[in-house]
Design an enzyme around this catalytic site. Structure first.
Site, PDB file in Angstrom:
ATOM      1  N   GLY A  10       0.824  -1.204   0.000  1.00 24.38           N
ATOM      2  CA  GLY A  10       0.000   0.000   0.000  1.00 24.38           C
ATOM      3  C   GLY A  10       0.857   1.252   0.000  1.00 24.38           C
ATOM      4  O   GLY A  10       0.533   2.243   0.664  1.00 24.38           O
ATOM      5  N   GLY A  12       1.314   3.640  -1.901  1.00 30.07           N
ATOM      6  CA  GLY A  12       0.764   4.906  -2.374  1.00 30.07           C
ATOM      7  C   GLY A  12      -0.150   5.593  -1.382  1.00 30.07           C
ATOM      8  O   GLY A  12      -0.510   6.759  -1.565  1.00 30.07           O
ATOM      9  N   ARG A  14      -1.513   6.841   2.656  1.00 27.35           N
ATOM     10  CA  ARG A  14      -0.916   7.668   3.709  1.00 27.35           C
ATOM     11  C   ARG A  14      -0.010   6.866   4.632  1.00 27.35           C
ATOM     12  O   ARG A  14       1.095   7.302   4.974  1.00 27.35           O
ATOM     13  CB  ARG A  14      -2.025   8.358   4.516  1.00 27.35           C
ATOM     14  CG  ARG A  14      -2.676   9.508   3.779  1.00 27.35           C
ATOM     15  CD  ARG A  14      -3.861  10.047   4.530  1.00 27.35           C
ATOM     16  NE  ARG A  14      -4.903   9.026   4.679  1.00 27.35           N
ATOM     17  CZ  ARG A  14      -6.048   9.230   5.317  1.00 27.35           C
ATOM     18  NH1 ARG A  14      -6.285  10.402   5.887  1.00 27.35           N
ATOM     19  NH2 ARG A  14      -6.955   8.287   5.401  1.00 27.35           N
ATOM     20  N   THR A 102      -6.363  -3.631   9.768  1.00 25.51           N
ATOM     21  CA  THR A 102      -7.493  -3.839  10.667  1.00 25.51           C
ATOM     22  C   THR A 102      -8.735  -4.211   9.858  1.00 25.51           C
ATOM     23  O   THR A 102      -8.732  -4.171   8.636  1.00 25.51           O
ATOM     24  CB  THR A 102      -7.764  -2.588  11.514  1.00 25.51           C
ATOM     25  OG1 THR A 102      -8.013  -1.465  10.654  1.00 25.51           O
ATOM     26  CG2 THR A 102      -6.560  -2.271  12.405  1.00 25.51           C
ATOM     27  N   SER A 124      -0.601  -6.921  14.904  1.00 22.20           N
ATOM     28  CA  SER A 124      -1.141  -6.131  16.008  1.00 22.20           C
ATOM     29  C   SER A 124      -2.113  -5.095  15.476  1.00 22.20           C
ATOM     30  O   SER A 124      -1.928  -4.554  14.381  1.00 22.20           O
ATOM     31  CB  SER A 124      -0.009  -5.433  16.763  1.00 22.20           C
ATOM     32  OG  SER A 124      -0.526  -4.666  17.837  1.00 22.20           O
ATOM     33  N   MET A 127       0.703  -0.557  16.651  1.00 19.04           N
ATOM     34  CA  MET A 127       2.141  -0.802  16.753  1.00 19.04           C
ATOM     35  C   MET A 127       2.854   0.126  17.736  1.00 19.04           C
ATOM     36  O   MET A 127       4.083   0.130  17.793  1.00 19.04           O
ATOM     37  CB  MET A 127       2.786  -0.649  15.366  1.00 19.04           C
ATOM     38  CG  MET A 127       2.265  -1.601  14.319  1.00 19.04           C
ATOM     39  SD  MET A 127       2.884  -3.278  14.568  1.00 19.04           S
ATOM     40  CE  MET A 127       2.012  -4.168  13.273  1.00 19.04           C
ATOM     41  N   HIS A 157     -11.271   8.482  15.068  1.00 16.78           N
ATOM     42  CA  HIS A 157     -10.334   8.454  13.945  1.00 16.78           C
ATOM     43  C   HIS A 157     -10.773   9.427  12.850  1.00 16.78           C
ATOM     44  O   HIS A 157     -11.907   9.899  12.835  1.00 16.78           O
ATOM     45  CB  HIS A 157     -10.233   7.045  13.349  1.00 16.78           C
ATOM     46  CG  HIS A 157      -9.338   6.129  14.117  1.00 16.78           C
ATOM     47  ND1 HIS A 157      -9.769   5.406  15.202  1.00 16.78           N
ATOM     48  CD2 HIS A 157      -8.015   5.826  13.969  1.00 16.78           C
ATOM     49  CE1 HIS A 157      -8.761   4.688  15.683  1.00 16.78           C
ATOM     50  NE2 HIS A 157      -7.686   4.931  14.952  1.00 16.78           N
ATOM     51  N   LYS A 161     -11.225   6.669   7.634  1.00 16.33           N
ATOM     52  CA  LYS A 161     -11.066   5.293   8.128  1.00 16.33           C
ATOM     53  C   LYS A 161     -12.288   4.468   7.749  1.00 16.33           C
ATOM     54  O   LYS A 161     -13.429   4.907   7.935  1.00 16.33           O
ATOM     55  CB  LYS A 161     -10.849   5.280   9.644  1.00 16.33           C
ATOM     56  CG  LYS A 161     -10.529   3.889  10.187  1.00 16.33           C
ATOM     57  CD  LYS A 161     -10.005   3.952  11.607  1.00 16.33           C
ATOM     58  CE  LYS A 161      -9.715   2.559  12.152  1.00 16.33           C
ATOM     59  NZ  LYS A 161      -8.682   1.834  11.378  1.00 16.33           N
ATOM     60  N   GLY A 167      -9.093  -1.379  14.981  1.00 17.05           N
ATOM     61  CA  GLY A 167      -8.336  -2.532  15.446  1.00 17.05           C
ATOM     62  C   GLY A 167      -7.787  -2.326  16.843  1.00 17.05           C
ATOM     63  O   GLY A 167      -7.715  -3.263  17.645  1.00 17.05           O
ATOM     64  N   THR A 168      -7.414  -1.084  17.147  1.00 14.44           N
ATOM     65  CA  THR A 168      -6.903  -0.779  18.481  1.00 14.44           C
ATOM     66  C   THR A 168      -7.994  -0.927  19.532  1.00 14.44           C
ATOM     67  O   THR A 168      -7.764  -1.470  20.621  1.00 14.44           O
ATOM     68  CB  THR A 168      -6.330   0.645  18.525  1.00 14.44           C
ATOM     69  OG1 THR A 168      -5.291   0.755  17.557  1.00 14.44           O
ATOM     70  CG2 THR A 168      -5.776   0.978  19.899  1.00 14.44           C
TER      71      THR A 168
END
Length: 271
Positions: A10, A12, A14, A102, A124, A127, A157, A161, A167-168
């Site tokens: 990925g 390309g 952000r 995620t 995870s 990270m 977020h 998103k 995921g967190t």
């Protein structure tokens, strides 16, 4: 030991650009490839230029098999379908696969775990050191407080998103569930609307906010009959996650096949 040769999946996007910058700033790693989805308008562009750096001669490509021939690992913050496609190739090539994607389903995670008898995977939902410390604390607090304390997790977020809860947030929910000795799948309230009735004792609630450019804010509240405790973490910049992913890759280089987490990378697994 020579520098670890890493592919950014990925590249390309952000997060991909942040990963490219993190590798460029690092000691011990070099960019070996830049992966992008087939048909992307980014294909053929220079990964360095896209990341706001001088041109590095690494062009974005959709051919992971070819670029992984001379690589040691891949940093993967993409989408579930792409990550699952990458899993098989990374395992076949015998390279480290760091997964920060995620929104993965139970079957997706089963596919990932199925290769860890022969491949090194670090996976995870977050990270960062701070969030992984937070998860360790949440587990302890959930164990210490009885069910008179309700657990609610709120995350914020940026507007782009695509999955919720984050995921967190789910990672923190898993930590709370582990502390309580329950299954998160059986005790999660992921959305409330209309006449919901009274809160079910023992459940773990989630609320997701989307807007602006927030890199990621998370809070876990323990709400008791006479007091409440809130633990929180705010991410100021996604470079936080990029540097964490790079740390994970360098840690995993040369490790035995297995399914590792950032808690393993950071030495928090037994906390």
């Amino acid at each position: 030991m020579s520098d670890m040769r890493l592919i950014v999946a990925g590249a390309g996007g952000r997060m991909g650009r942040a990963l490219t910058r993190a590798i460029a700033e690092s000691k011990g790693a070099v960019l070996a490839g830049a992966l992008e989805a087939p048909g992307s308008e980014m294909l053929g562009k220079d990964a360095g230029v896209l990341a706001g750096l001088p041109a590095n001669g690494i062009k974005l490509s959709a051919d992971l098999w070819a670029m992984s021939k001379e690589a040691d690992g891949i940093l993967d913050f993409t989408v579930p379908a792409a990550t699952i496609a990458n899993v098989a190739i990374a395992a076949e090539r015998g390279i480290v696969h760091v997964i920060g994607t995620t929104g993965l389903s139970g079957s997706d995670n089963a596919v990932i775990k199925s290769v860890t008898n022969r491949a090194v995977v670090v996976q995870s939902g977050n990270m960062s050191l701070g969030v992984n410390l937070l998860a360790a604390v949440v587990k302890r607090v959930a164990k210490a407080l009885d069910q008179s304390f309700d657990i609610e997790i709120v995350e914020t977020h940026h507007r782009m998103k695509i999955d919720a809860p984050s995921g967190t947030a789910l990672m923190l929910g898993q930590a709370a569930a582990a502390g309580r000795g329950i299954s998160l799948d059986e005790h999660a309230d992921r959305g409330r609307d209309g006449i919901t009735g009274a809160r079910k004792p023992g459940n773990i609630g989630f609320a997701s906010l989307r807007g602006g450019t927030a890199a990621g804010d998370h809070s876990v509240s323990f709400l008791g009959p006479f007091e409440r405790l809130t633990l929180s973490h705010q991410a100021e910049d996604r470079m936080l996650f990029a540097h964490g992913a790079l740390k994970a890759a360098l840690w995993a280089h040369g490790k035995k096949p297995g399914h590792y987490s950032m808690a393993d990378v950071l030495g928090l697994a037994d906390i």
